[in-house]
Design a protein around this motif. Structure first.
Motif, short mmCIF file in Angstrom:
data_model
loop_
_atom_site.label_atom_id
_atom_site.label_comp_id
_atom_site.label_asym_id
_atom_site.label_seq_id
_atom_site.Cartn_x
_atom_site.Cartn_y
_atom_site.Cartn_z
N ASN A 1 -22.00 -15.83 -60.54
CA ASN A 1 -21.52 -14.95 -61.50
C ASN A 1 -22.18 -13.79 -61.51
OD1 ASN A 1 -19.64 -16.80 -63.22
ND2 ASN A 1 -21.30 -17.98 -63.28
N PHE A 2 -23.10 -13.56 -60.75
CA PHE A 2 -23.96 -12.14 -60.54
C PHE A 2 -24.19 -11.87 -59.35
CE2 PHE A 2 -25.40 -15.12 -64.24
CZ PHE A 2 -24.93 -14.19 -65.34
N ASP A 3 -24.56 -10.45 -59.12
CA ASP A 3 -24.92 -10.10 -57.62
C ASP A 3 -26.30 -10.18 -57.40
OD1 ASP A 3 -24.89 -8.89 -55.31
OD2 ASP A 3 -24.24 -6.93 -56.21
N TYR A 4 -26.84 -10.92 -56.57
CA TYR A 4 -28.30 -10.95 -55.91
C TYR A 4 -28.40 -10.57 -54.64
CZ TYR A 4 -29.39 -14.24 -60.16
OH TYR A 4 -29.61 -14.41 -61.37
N TRP B 1 -29.55 -12.96 -72.14
CA TRP B 1 -29.94 -12.96 -70.62
C TRP B 1 -30.37 -11.86 -69.89
CZ3 TRP B 1 -29.44 -17.06 -67.97
CH2 TRP B 1 -29.36 -17.07 -66.42
N ASN C 1 -30.53 -9.79 -66.98
CA ASN C 1 -29.80 -9.17 -65.77
C ASN C 1 -30.51 -8.55 -64.89
OD1 ASN C 1 -26.75 -9.92 -66.67
ND2 ASN C 1 -27.65 -9.05 -68.35
N SER D 1 -25.41 -18.61 -60.41
CA SER D 1 -26.00 -17.45 -59.76
C SER D 1 -24.63 -16.47 -59.24
CB SER D 1 -26.88 -17.60 -58.59
OG SER D 1 -26.26 -18.08 -57.60
N LYS E 1 -30.73 -6.10 -62.01
CA LYS E 1 -30.02 -5.16 -61.33
C LYS E 1 -30.96 -4.01 -60.95
CE LYS E 1 -25.51 -5.92 -63.50
NZ LYS E 1 -24.35 -5.27 -64.10
#
Length: 300
Positions: free
Chosen positions: A102-105, A296, A298, A100, A300
Protein backbone atom coordinates in the motif's frame (compact mmCIF):
# COMPACT_ATOMS: atom_id res chain seq x y z
CA UNK A 1 12.57 14.58 19.66
CA UNK A 2 11.28 11.12 18.76
CA UNK A 3 11.95 8.05 20.89
CA UNK A 4 12.14 5.14 18.47
CA UNK A 5 11.84 1.37 18.90
CA UNK A 6 12.70 -1.14 16.18
CA UNK A 7 11.17 -4.59 16.72
CA UNK A 8 13.08 -7.13 14.64
CA UNK A 9 10.97 -10.24 14.12
CA UNK A 10 13.73 -12.75 13.53
CA UNK A 11 11.14 -15.47 12.81
CA UNK A 12 9.89 -13.60 9.72
CA UNK A 13 11.16 -14.16 6.20
CA UNK A 14 14.82 -14.81 5.51
CA UNK A 15 16.20 -11.30 5.91
CA UNK A 16 19.70 -10.58 7.19
CA UNK A 17 18.73 -9.01 10.51
CA UNK A 18 22.32 -8.79 11.71
CA UNK A 19 23.43 -6.42 8.95
CA UNK A 20 20.12 -4.54 9.16
CA UNK A 21 20.63 -3.96 12.89
CA UNK A 22 24.15 -2.69 12.23
CA UNK A 23 22.78 -0.33 9.57
CA UNK A 24 20.27 1.10 12.05
CA UNK A 25 22.92 1.69 14.70
CA UNK A 26 25.35 3.27 12.22
CA UNK A 27 22.66 5.57 10.81
CA UNK A 28 21.43 6.77 14.20
CA UNK A 29 25.01 7.26 15.39
CA UNK A 30 25.72 9.39 12.32
CA UNK A 31 22.72 11.60 13.12
CA UNK A 32 23.53 11.83 16.87
CA UNK A 33 20.32 9.93 17.64
CA UNK A 34 21.69 6.83 19.33
CA UNK A 35 20.26 7.78 22.75
CA UNK A 36 16.80 7.97 21.14
CA UNK A 37 17.08 4.45 19.73
CA UNK A 38 16.01 1.09 21.10
CA UNK A 39 16.20 -2.25 19.26
CA UNK A 40 14.46 -5.45 20.32
CA UNK A 41 15.01 -8.80 18.61
CA UNK A 42 12.07 -11.11 19.27
CA UNK A 43 12.79 -14.37 21.08
CA UNK A 44 9.31 -15.92 21.16
CA UNK A 45 5.79 -15.50 19.77
CA UNK A 46 4.60 -12.97 22.36
CA UNK A 47 7.84 -10.97 22.56
CA UNK A 48 6.73 -8.31 20.04
CA UNK A 49 3.58 -7.62 22.07
CA UNK A 50 5.49 -7.39 25.35
CA UNK A 51 8.09 -5.05 23.87
CA UNK A 52 5.34 -2.85 22.43
CA UNK A 53 3.46 -2.62 25.73
CA UNK A 54 6.62 -1.74 27.66
CA UNK A 55 7.56 0.94 25.13
CA UNK A 56 4.19 2.71 24.94
CA UNK A 57 4.24 3.03 28.75
CA UNK A 58 7.50 5.00 28.69
CA UNK A 59 7.13 8.71 29.66
CA UNK A 60 8.09 10.21 26.30
CA UNK A 61 5.88 12.57 24.32
CA UNK A 62 6.75 11.39 20.80
CA UNK A 63 7.20 7.64 20.37
CA UNK A 64 7.44 5.53 17.22
CA UNK A 65 7.60 1.76 16.86
CA UNK A 66 8.84 0.17 13.63
CA UNK A 67 7.70 -3.37 13.05
CA UNK A 68 10.48 -5.08 11.07
CA UNK A 69 9.01 -8.29 9.74
CA UNK A 70 5.89 -9.47 7.94
CA UNK A 71 2.16 -8.82 8.23
CA UNK A 72 1.81 -11.18 11.20
CA UNK A 73 4.34 -9.22 13.25
CA UNK A 74 2.69 -5.96 12.23
CA UNK A 75 -0.65 -7.31 13.45
CA UNK A 76 0.87 -8.31 16.80
CA UNK A 77 2.32 -4.84 17.37
CA UNK A 78 -0.80 -3.06 16.11
CA UNK A 79 -3.03 -5.05 18.47
CA UNK A 80 -1.23 -3.41 21.38
CA UNK A 81 -0.44 0.04 20.00
CA UNK A 82 -3.84 1.01 18.54
CA UNK A 83 -5.66 3.72 20.42
CA UNK A 84 -2.44 4.98 22.01
CA UNK A 85 -0.38 8.08 21.18
CA UNK A 86 2.52 5.93 19.94
CA UNK A 87 2.98 5.87 16.18
CA UNK A 88 3.51 2.66 14.22
CA UNK A 89 5.58 2.12 11.09
CA UNK A 90 6.57 -0.86 8.99
CA UNK A 91 9.81 -2.05 7.47
CA UNK A 92 8.85 -5.08 5.35
CA UNK A 93 11.16 -8.02 6.08
CA UNK A 94 8.72 -10.93 6.01
CA UNK A 95 7.72 -13.42 3.34
CA UNK A 96 4.60 -11.89 1.76
CA UNK A 97 4.84 -8.27 2.96
CA UNK A 98 1.37 -7.55 1.57
CA UNK A 99 0.49 -4.51 3.70
CA UNK A 100 3.68 -2.78 2.59
CA UNK A 101 2.36 -2.83 -1.00
CA UNK A 102 0.00 0.00 0.00
CA UNK A 103 3.09 2.23 0.22
CA UNK A 104 6.20 3.00 -1.80
CA UNK A 105 9.38 1.48 -0.36
CA UNK A 106 11.38 1.63 -3.59
CA UNK A 107 13.74 4.32 -2.25
CA UNK A 108 13.68 3.31 1.41
CA UNK A 109 16.56 4.43 3.62
CA UNK A 110 17.01 4.09 7.38
CA UNK A 111 17.28 7.90 7.63
CA UNK A 112 13.58 8.13 6.76
CA UNK A 113 12.68 6.52 10.09
CA UNK A 114 14.03 9.44 12.14
CA UNK A 115 11.36 12.05 11.33
CA UNK A 116 8.53 10.35 9.42
CA UNK A 117 5.23 11.97 8.51
CA UNK A 118 2.63 10.86 11.08
CA UNK A 119 -1.01 10.48 10.03
CA UNK A 120 -3.86 8.24 11.25
CA UNK A 121 -5.15 5.14 9.46
CA UNK A 122 -8.10 2.82 10.01
CA UNK A 123 -8.06 -0.79 11.19
CA UNK A 124 -10.67 -3.55 11.39
CA UNK A 125 -12.17 -4.97 14.57
CA UNK A 126 -13.28 -8.63 14.21
CA UNK A 127 -14.72 -10.32 17.31
CA UNK A 128 -11.94 -10.00 19.91
CA UNK A 129 -9.09 -9.26 17.50
CA UNK A 130 -7.99 -6.64 15.02
CA UNK A 131 -6.75 -6.64 11.45
CA UNK A 132 -4.60 -3.93 9.91
CA UNK A 133 -4.93 -5.28 6.39
CA UNK A 134 -7.40 -8.04 5.43
CA UNK A 135 -9.61 -10.62 7.16
CA UNK A 136 -10.62 -13.44 4.85
CA UNK A 137 -12.53 -16.73 4.69
CA UNK A 138 -12.68 -19.48 2.12
CA UNK A 139 -10.22 -20.36 -0.62
CA UNK A 140 -7.38 -18.06 0.37
CA UNK A 141 -7.47 -19.19 4.00
CA UNK A 142 -7.42 -22.77 2.74
CA UNK A 143 -4.29 -21.92 0.74
CA UNK A 144 -2.70 -20.33 3.80
CA UNK A 145 -3.46 -23.35 5.99
CA UNK A 146 -1.83 -25.59 3.41
CA UNK A 147 1.19 -23.31 3.14
CA UNK A 148 1.70 -23.47 6.91
CA UNK A 149 1.27 -27.24 6.86
CA UNK A 150 3.86 -27.60 4.08
CA UNK A 151 6.35 -25.31 5.84
CA UNK A 152 5.96 -27.22 9.09
CA UNK A 153 6.63 -30.60 7.45
CA UNK A 154 8.99 -29.47 4.69
CA UNK A 155 10.66 -26.16 5.62
CA UNK A 156 13.06 -26.45 2.67
CA UNK A 157 10.06 -25.78 0.35
CA UNK A 158 9.91 -22.17 1.61
CA UNK A 159 10.16 -20.45 -1.78
CA UNK A 160 7.62 -22.78 -3.35
CA UNK A 161 5.24 -23.23 -0.41
CA UNK A 162 2.59 -20.79 -1.65
CA UNK A 163 2.40 -22.42 -5.08
CA UNK A 164 2.16 -25.89 -3.54
CA UNK A 165 -0.50 -24.71 -1.06
CA UNK A 166 -2.54 -23.17 -3.88
CA UNK A 167 -2.37 -26.36 -5.96
CA UNK A 168 -3.58 -28.45 -3.03
CA UNK A 169 -6.46 -26.03 -2.37
CA UNK A 170 -7.45 -26.02 -6.05
CA UNK A 171 -7.74 -29.79 -5.95
CA UNK A 172 -9.96 -29.54 -2.85
CA UNK A 173 -12.00 -26.35 -3.33
CA UNK A 174 -14.09 -25.49 -0.27
CA UNK A 175 -16.92 -22.95 -0.19
CA UNK A 176 -18.80 -21.53 2.80
CA UNK A 177 -22.57 -21.03 3.15
CA UNK A 178 -22.90 -17.69 4.91
CA UNK A 179 -25.48 -15.29 6.27
CA UNK A 180 -24.12 -11.78 5.84
CA UNK A 181 -25.59 -8.68 7.51
CA UNK A 182 -24.05 -5.40 6.37
CA UNK A 183 -24.20 -1.77 7.40
CA UNK A 184 -23.25 -0.01 4.20
CA UNK A 185 -21.21 3.17 3.98
CA UNK A 186 -24.21 4.95 2.43
CA UNK A 187 -26.24 4.38 5.60
CA UNK A 188 -28.36 1.52 4.25
CA UNK A 189 -28.49 -2.10 5.43
CA UNK A 190 -28.20 -5.28 3.41
CA UNK A 191 -28.70 -8.99 4.16
CA UNK A 192 -27.23 -11.72 1.95
CA UNK A 193 -27.47 -15.53 2.07
CA UNK A 194 -25.37 -17.57 -0.32
CA UNK A 195 -22.42 -19.90 -0.75
CA UNK A 196 -19.07 -18.20 -1.32
CA UNK A 197 -15.67 -19.48 -2.39
CA UNK A 198 -13.87 -16.28 -1.38
CA UNK A 199 -14.80 -13.72 1.29
CA UNK A 200 -12.38 -10.88 1.98
CA UNK A 201 -12.93 -7.91 4.31
CA UNK A 202 -10.40 -5.31 3.24
CA UNK A 203 -8.77 -2.26 4.77
CA UNK A 204 -5.71 -2.54 2.53
CA UNK A 205 -5.56 -3.52 -1.13
CA UNK A 206 -3.26 -6.58 -1.16
CA UNK A 207 -2.99 -9.97 0.51
CA UNK A 208 -1.99 -13.56 -0.22
CA UNK A 209 1.48 -12.74 -1.57
CA UNK A 210 0.38 -9.95 -3.86
CA UNK A 211 -3.25 -10.65 -4.81
CA UNK A 212 -5.35 -7.50 -5.13
CA UNK A 213 -8.92 -8.21 -3.95
CA UNK A 214 -9.85 -4.57 -3.33
CA UNK A 215 -8.03 -2.24 -5.74
CA UNK A 216 -9.92 0.84 -4.54
CA UNK A 217 -9.37 0.47 -0.80
CA UNK A 218 -8.09 3.54 1.05
CA UNK A 219 -6.51 3.15 4.49
CA UNK A 220 -7.91 6.32 6.07
CA UNK A 221 -11.41 6.79 4.63
CA UNK A 222 -13.41 5.15 7.43
CA UNK A 223 -14.74 2.54 4.99
CA UNK A 224 -14.04 -1.18 4.53
CA UNK A 225 -14.55 -3.14 1.33
CA UNK A 226 -16.22 -6.56 1.59
CA UNK A 227 -15.51 -8.79 -1.40
CA UNK A 228 -17.78 -11.80 -1.95
CA UNK A 229 -17.13 -14.37 -4.67
CA UNK A 230 -19.95 -16.85 -5.16
CA UNK A 231 -19.23 -20.58 -5.37
CA UNK A 232 -16.83 -21.36 -8.22
CA UNK A 233 -15.86 -24.54 -10.03
CA UNK A 234 -12.18 -25.38 -10.59
CA UNK A 235 -12.31 -24.07 -14.16
CA UNK A 236 -13.93 -20.77 -13.16
CA UNK A 237 -11.56 -20.11 -10.27
CA UNK A 238 -8.59 -20.79 -12.57
CA UNK A 239 -9.97 -18.16 -14.97
CA UNK A 240 -10.57 -15.69 -12.15
CA UNK A 241 -7.20 -15.91 -10.37
CA UNK A 242 -5.05 -14.02 -12.94
CA UNK A 243 -7.48 -11.08 -12.82
CA UNK A 244 -7.71 -11.37 -9.04
CA UNK A 245 -3.95 -11.01 -8.89
CA UNK A 246 -4.04 -7.82 -10.99
CA UNK A 247 -7.14 -6.31 -9.35
CA UNK A 248 -9.16 -6.43 -12.59
CA UNK A 249 -11.76 -8.96 -11.38
CA UNK A 250 -14.57 -6.67 -10.24
CA UNK A 251 -16.63 -6.99 -13.45
CA UNK A 252 -16.92 -10.77 -13.03
CA UNK A 253 -20.56 -11.85 -12.56
CA UNK A 254 -19.65 -14.02 -9.58
CA UNK A 255 -17.89 -11.13 -7.80
CA UNK A 256 -19.54 -8.46 -5.67
CA UNK A 257 -17.91 -5.80 -3.53
CA UNK A 258 -19.59 -3.62 -0.91
CA UNK A 259 -18.45 -0.50 0.92
CA UNK A 260 -19.27 -1.11 4.58
CA UNK A 261 -18.67 0.27 8.05
CA UNK A 262 -19.75 -2.75 10.10
CA UNK A 263 -21.61 -6.03 9.91
CA UNK A 264 -21.79 -9.70 10.81
CA UNK A 265 -20.89 -12.87 8.91
CA UNK A 266 -22.35 -16.12 10.24
CA UNK A 267 -22.02 -19.82 9.44
CA UNK A 268 -23.82 -22.82 10.91
CA UNK A 269 -20.47 -24.49 11.54
CA UNK A 270 -17.08 -23.23 12.67
CA UNK A 271 -15.00 -22.15 9.70
CA UNK A 272 -11.40 -21.08 9.26
CA UNK A 273 -10.53 -17.43 8.79
CA UNK A 274 -7.37 -15.37 8.95
CA UNK A 275 -6.49 -11.86 10.05
CA UNK A 276 -3.28 -10.63 8.42
CA UNK A 277 -2.15 -14.22 7.98
CA UNK A 278 -3.03 -15.41 11.51
CA UNK A 279 -5.53 -18.31 11.30
CA UNK A 280 -8.46 -18.84 13.68
CA UNK A 281 -11.92 -20.49 13.70
CA UNK A 282 -15.39 -19.20 14.51
CA UNK A 283 -19.08 -19.53 13.62
CA UNK A 284 -19.52 -15.76 13.45
CA UNK A 285 -17.48 -12.68 12.64
CA UNK A 286 -18.70 -9.37 14.05
CA UNK A 287 -16.73 -6.61 12.39
CA UNK A 288 -16.49 -2.84 12.20
CA UNK A 289 -14.06 -0.21 11.01
CA UNK A 290 -12.08 1.56 13.70
CA UNK A 291 -11.51 4.89 12.02
CA UNK A 292 -8.19 6.69 12.59
CA UNK A 293 -7.23 4.19 15.30
CA UNK A 294 -3.51 4.00 14.60
CA UNK A 295 -1.00 6.80 14.12
CA UNK A 296 0.96 5.69 11.07
CA UNK A 297 4.60 6.60 10.40
CA UNK A 298 4.87 7.21 6.65
CA UNK A 299 8.40 6.70 5.34
CA UNK A 300 9.06 9.07 2.43
Amino acid sequence: MNKILFILSTKAGSSDFKSFKENIINTYTKHNMLENLKIVETLDKEHAKRATQEFIELPYENKIIYSCGGDGTLNEVASVVYGSNTALGLIPMGTGNDFSKNFDYSNFKIEQTINPKISPIDIISINDRISVNVMSLGFDTSVLRNVYMILKKYPFFKKHSFMLGAIYSLLNIESDTLNVELNLANGKSLVLNDTYTITALCNGRYYGSGFNPSPNSILDDGILELLLVKKLSLLKILKLLPKYKKGTHLNNKKVAIYEVTSGKICSENEIYANCDGEIFKSKYFNFKVLKNSILWANLK
